[in-house]
Design an enzyme around this catalytic site. Structure first.
Site, PDB file in Angstrom:
ATOM      1  N   GLY A 197     -15.522 -39.847 118.953  1.00  0.00           N
ATOM      2  CA  GLY A 197     -14.882 -41.092 118.764  1.00  0.00           C
ATOM      3  C   GLY A 197     -15.816 -42.143 119.334  1.00  0.00           C
ATOM      4  N   SER A 198     -15.346 -43.269 119.660  1.00  0.00           N
ATOM      5  CA  SER A 198     -15.945 -44.456 119.890  1.00  0.00           C
ATOM      6  C   SER A 198     -16.408 -44.413 121.507  1.00  0.00           C
ATOM      7  CB  SER A 198     -15.099 -45.673 120.154  1.00  0.00           C
ATOM      8  OG  SER A 198     -13.912 -45.810 120.776  1.00  0.00           O
ATOM      9  N   GLU A 219     -19.211 -36.791 121.607  1.00  0.00           N
ATOM     10  CA  GLU A 219     -19.775 -36.882 120.313  1.00  0.00           C
ATOM     11  C   GLU A 219     -19.596 -38.369 119.999  1.00  0.00           C
ATOM     12  OE1 GLU A 219     -21.884 -34.952 118.852  1.00  0.00           O
ATOM     13  OE2 GLU A 219     -21.447 -33.391 120.150  1.00  0.00           O
ATOM     14  N   CYS A 257     -20.484 -41.693 111.946  1.00  0.00           N
ATOM     15  CA  CYS A 257     -21.237 -42.050 113.158  1.00  0.00           C
ATOM     16  C   CYS A 257     -22.946 -41.800 113.077  1.00  0.00           C
ATOM     17  CB  CYS A 257     -20.993 -41.084 114.251  1.00  0.00           C
ATOM     18  SG  CYS A 257     -20.901 -39.208 113.790  1.00  0.00           S
TER      19      CYS A 257
END
Length: 490
Positions: A197-198, A219, A257
């Site tokens: 995620g962020s 990640e 991403c």
């Protein structure tokens, strides 16, 4: 059967986690037969629910079935099959060499599962980013809690309702919910947390994990650049542009991403590159910007407004050279190209995560190295070039999670390469054997015997023992023999 739990209360959560821990302690998940049975069941889940998965991905993100299979189902199927074929080899203890000084002895590294792991997933690839880490956790012999992203509700619901029909309920559970449920989960003690995620949420995850000293894999993402060097061959240029367009707007309409964030190109080649990009966009997605085909939509209103705000700045809006059409009702933003937007604007300081592509011009393409190094380390770096010296400079002078020459995103599909970031783009890696290792502990095992004791290792100390230990640490066997014989090299 697996267990899907929607918004469970604290007591129910405690009971579920206790059951998962008990299953792990029983040793059931450690067996090769259990791991293989779960991987095969996961494959059945994918095969028997393909149409339902396609529908869920269409509902949440507008993904075309081909894109959905390429980026989601196919990734999971490939990963599960690879793990099945390699599992026995991965599980086997690995013999380690020992110095002669340790004789007689044997040594090995024994991979053992970590225990109960929490997997927190992202919304942009809500099937593959959920199940691919689960494959690693199962292959390594762990019990698992999977928390799908609430921002992809159809996919989250599908996982919560189908996983219980296929996987072991006492070892694998799906827990749905929003921020409150995530917070409850993060308050628990885990043996590993795997988060996709962020970076802002990653900081919350790390803070929570620190309270229990829980190891974490993050990640994340970042601004993944493309270095677009001049290619003398027209056919090479055409291939490069197709791959850039496919790597920017193909995966979830830029919401990826490792997708392309911006392109670096020499000034004199910028106009040609932009015209070829425009042409390829129309070829891939259609001529009418209001009725584009084969392209995903923005996930929700929040992210739509975030992207809209990136191009609201007048100086940024003035840099748009293609696209810019916005349909709020359909949560759609047309593939948009910007030429030299201000470098201090949000679009160049934040991860875009959408269909906006800045083109940044340089006097000389080798300036791209300094440009990239002046920013946080990206998850992926892409470079289209045939200049071998330039390639060596990119590899030696930049830092990123991965480097791919002359293509975009294909490194993600390679199970023999680790996938993960560095610095602010994350840490820890997975895919293939790297997934197995991520969810395992390599336990060092040394076996000694009861003869040939080295007495100099014990007190009382004297000069002889000091000399012996000095020589032993150098593995100077000739020196040791001479010392034992009372001789010297002189």
């Amino acid at each position: 059967m697996g267990s899907g739990v929607n918004g469970m209360e604290g007591g129910g959560l405690d009971e579920s986690l206790a059951e998962l821990r008990q299953t792990f302690r029983s040793g059931k998940t450690r067996t090769a037969s259990w791991r293989k049975s779960q991987l095969k069941a996961l494959l059945r889940l994918i095969h028997e629910n393909e149409d339902k998965i396609f529908e869920a991905l269409k509902h949440d993100l507008g993904k075309h079935a081909v894109e959905a299979y390429r980026d989601e189902l196919g990734v999971v199927e490939k990963s599960a099959n690879n793990s099945l074929s390699c599992l026995d080899e991965w599980m086997a203890p690995k013999k380690s060499k020992l110095p002669l000084l340790f004789f007689p002895a044997s040594a090995q590294v024994l991979p053992e599962p970590l225990g109960l792991v929490l997997i927190l997933t992202s919304w942009n690839f809500p099937i593959s980013m959920a199940l691919d880490p689960v494959i690693g956790a199962i292959s390594a012999g762990n019990s698992v809690v999977l928390k799908p992203s609430e921002q992809a509700p159809a996919c989250s619901s599908l996982l919560a309702h189908t996983i219980p029909l296929y996987l072991d309920s006492k070892a694998i559970k799906v827990i749905e919910g929003g921020k409150e449920i995530s917070q409850q989960l993060l308050e628990q003690k885990w043996d590993k947390i795997f988060f996709t995620g962020s970076s802002s949420v990653a900081r919350i995850v790390m803070s929570a994990a620190a309270k229990h000293l829980t190891p974490v894999t993050l990640e994340l993402g970042g601004k993944c650049p493309v270095i677009y060097d001049h290619l003398s061959s027209p056919s090479d240029t055409e291939v490069a542009v197709k791959r850039i367009v496919g790597g920017k707007w193909g995966p979830c309409n830029g919401q990826a991403c490792i997708g392309v964030d911006y392109v670096l190109v020499e000034e004199k080649y910028a106009s040609q590159a932009i015209e070829m990009l425009k042409k390829t966009i129309k070829k891939f997605y259609g001529e009418n910007p209001e009725q584009l085909q084969n392209i995903s939509r923005i996930v929700n209103e929040h992210h739509f407004q975030r992207l809209r705000n990136l191009i609201k700045d007048p100086l940024v809006a003035d840099s748009i050279v293609h696209g810019g059409l916005i349909d709020e009702e359909k949560l759609f933003i047309e593939p948009t190209i910007l030429l030299d937007p201000p470098l201090d604007a949000d679009i160049m300081t934040e991860e875009i995560f959408g269909p906006l592509l800045p083109i940044i011009t340089l006097k000389n393409i080798e300036e791209s190295i300094e440009f990239i190094n002046s920013r946080p380390k990206p998850l992926a770096l892409y470079a289209f070039t045939k200049n071998e010296a330039f390639k060596r400079r990119i590899l030696s002078e930049t830092s990123s999670g991965s480097v791919t020459f002359n293509d975009i995103m294909v490194q993600f599909l390679c199970d023999t390469l680790p996938f993960g970031g560095v610095g602010e783009s994350g840490f820890g890696s997975y895919h293939g054997k790297y997934s197995f290792d991520n969810f395992s502990h390599g336990k060092a095992v040394l076996q000694r015997y009861f003869f040939l004791e080295l007495e100099p290792r014990f007190p009382p100390w004297n000069d002889f023992k000091m000399n012996f230990i000095r020589l032993a640490y150098k593995f100077d066997y000739l020196g040791l023999i001479l010392l034992l014989l009372g001789l010297s090299r002189d």
